[in-house]
Design an enzyme around this catalytic site. Structure first.
Site, PDB file in Angstrom:
ATOM      1  N   SER A 179       0.791  -1.230   0.000  1.00 42.98           N
ATOM      2  CA  SER A 179       0.000   0.000   0.000  1.00 42.98           C
ATOM      3  C   SER A 179       0.822   1.278   0.000  1.00 42.98           C
ATOM      4  O   SER A 179       0.312   2.325  -0.393  1.00 42.98           O
ATOM      5  CB  SER A 179      -0.946   0.013   1.201  1.00 42.98           C
ATOM      6  N   HIS A 207      -5.379  -4.011  -2.043  1.00 46.75           N
ATOM      7  CA  HIS A 207      -5.045  -2.989  -3.042  1.00 46.75           C
ATOM      8  C   HIS A 207      -4.828  -3.586  -4.425  1.00 46.75           C
ATOM      9  O   HIS A 207      -4.379  -2.889  -5.343  1.00 46.75           O
ATOM     10  CB  HIS A 207      -3.798  -2.216  -2.613  1.00 46.75           C
ATOM     11  N   LYS A 237     -12.463  -0.673  -0.888  1.00 52.49           N
ATOM     12  CA  LYS A 237     -11.635   0.037  -1.852  1.00 52.49           C
ATOM     13  C   LYS A 237     -12.298  -0.036  -3.240  1.00 52.49           C
ATOM     14  O   LYS A 237     -13.204   0.729  -3.525  1.00 52.49           O
ATOM     15  CB  LYS A 237     -10.211  -0.505  -1.823  1.00 52.49           C
TER      16      LYS A 237
END
Length: 388
Positions: A179, A207, A237
């Protein structure tokens, strides 16, 4: 720590210029926010990579599901589960090419829940030095022995695997996309090592899902290979909602439902939250080029413009663009200058990153317009701190 020592601890944090506080921001689109004073910002510190939080179908799914209550009312094993969560688990499992999936309340709780349930005394966890805090904390509470290897250093990892004897289970755990640097784990080497040393490989694709791989399936698809035993991920996300998941074999997921305390003892997420994530996942599955194509074009364009503006950044294949400034003060000052001019950037400093590597962590999304990207680069160039 004694409670009476808190004022002293806070004062030391302030003296080190590391005192943090929450700034209120209301997102009015997937790329723009407004503060309580009414000032509008272009946002480059969000993980809403595909802009799903403001997609009409996602919003509509959440609104419709509120008919079944604003909250779930209890833990899933005691109070039952809203239909949307079970449907979401099935679709996540299919999306990740696994037999089953388990939904947790957050991505953070997912890593804690998986490691806490599966690893214990007599086991050994091999963890990348740059893994997310949730993995670090999951290792700590698991009571397993923990061996930390330098970031993506496969030679050292193999040395540790070879030298560390155990009668228990070996676990290798890593972020898929890291990240703070935006780089991708070396999955081919990790799979080779986990097979050689009979380890269980856990990859956190928080991610990576919706960001890498041809259709957004993450690290495994990026490398065109299988071999991950447990894929951890988040709904907060690319899927524009809240919560986390672990996708694995049915035996592992059944075990997590029966032994993972964060799952067993947490009130489950609401129908609206699950419905939003399910709608976002279905949009991604139907139109990967629409969303991921926009993300990749915007990321490529932003990197092009930053290069033209002579703003250095770390290379990578994701939409995380780290601009390493070194000194904490430089990163904080630069972010403040840009914020004053309507551009929100994240200044990342220790303990989130090692000392001397403080940085701006800029994230591009599919929702940003070319005008917003151009505006950001213009401001960033004019505010750039040369002596960082």
């Amino acid at each position: 720590m004694k409670i009476i020592d808190i004022p002293k601890e806070l004062e030391e944090i302030r003296k080190a210029d590391r005192f943090r506080k929450v700034r209120d921001l209301r997102m009015i689109t997937a790329s723009r926010g407004v503060d309580r004073e009414g000032k509008e910002y272009i946002v480059f510190n969000s993980n809403d990579y595909l802009g799903m939080t403001h997609e009409k179908e996602v919003e509509e799914a959440a609104r419709n599901a509120i008919a079944y209550g604003t909250g779930s009312g209890g833990a899933r094993l005691t109070s039952g589960a809203v239909f949307e969560l079970s449907d979401l688990e099935k679709e996540i499992a299919a999306f990740k090419h696994k037999e089953d999936a388990v939904i947790f309340n957050t991505g953070y709780m997912t890593n804690l829940g998986v490691l806490y349930a599966l690893a214990g005394p007599g086991d050994v966890i091999f963890s990348d030095a740059l893994n997310h805090a949730s993995i670090v904390d999951g290792c700590r509470i698991s009571k397993a022995a923990v061996k930390v290897y330098p970031h993506s250093d496969m030679k050292t990892l193999e040395k540790l695997l070879h030298e560390t004897e155990t009668e228990g289970q070996r676990f290798i755990v890593t972020d898929g996309v890291f990240s703070m640097d935006g780089d991708v784990a070396d999955l081919p080497s990790l799979v080779r090592l986990k097979d050689k040393y009979k380890a269980c490989l856990i990859v956190d694709d928080a991610h990576a899902t919706g960001v890498i791989g041809e259709t957004g399936r993450g690290t495994a698809e990026y490398y065109h290979m299988e071999g991950i035993d447990i894929q951890v991920g988040t709904l907060s996300k690319s899927l524009g909602s809240e919560g986390g998941f672990a996708a694995a074999s049915r035996q592992i997921t059944d075990y997590l439902r029966n032994r993972s305390r964060p799952f067993i003892f947490s009130t489950s997420i609401s129908a609206a939250t699950g419905a939003a994530a399910l709608a976002a996942l279905r949009l991604l599955e139907r139109n990967p080029e629409t969303y991921m194509g926009a993300l990749r074009r915007n990321t490529g364009y932003m990197k092009e413009k930053l290069t033209e503006a002579n703003i250095p950044f770390l290379p990578g294949d994701t939409s995380i663009i780290p601009i390493v400034m070194g000194r904490e003060e430089a990163a904080m000052e630069y972010a403040a200058r840009c914020r004053e001019r309507g551009i929100l950037l994240s200044a990342i400093r220790p303990p989130s990153v090692p000392a001397g590597t403080s940085r701006i962590r800029l994230t591009v999304t599919a929702a940003h317009t070319r005008e917003e990207l151009d505006r950001a680069v213009k401001v960033m160039k004019e505010c750039f701190i040369e002596d960082c």
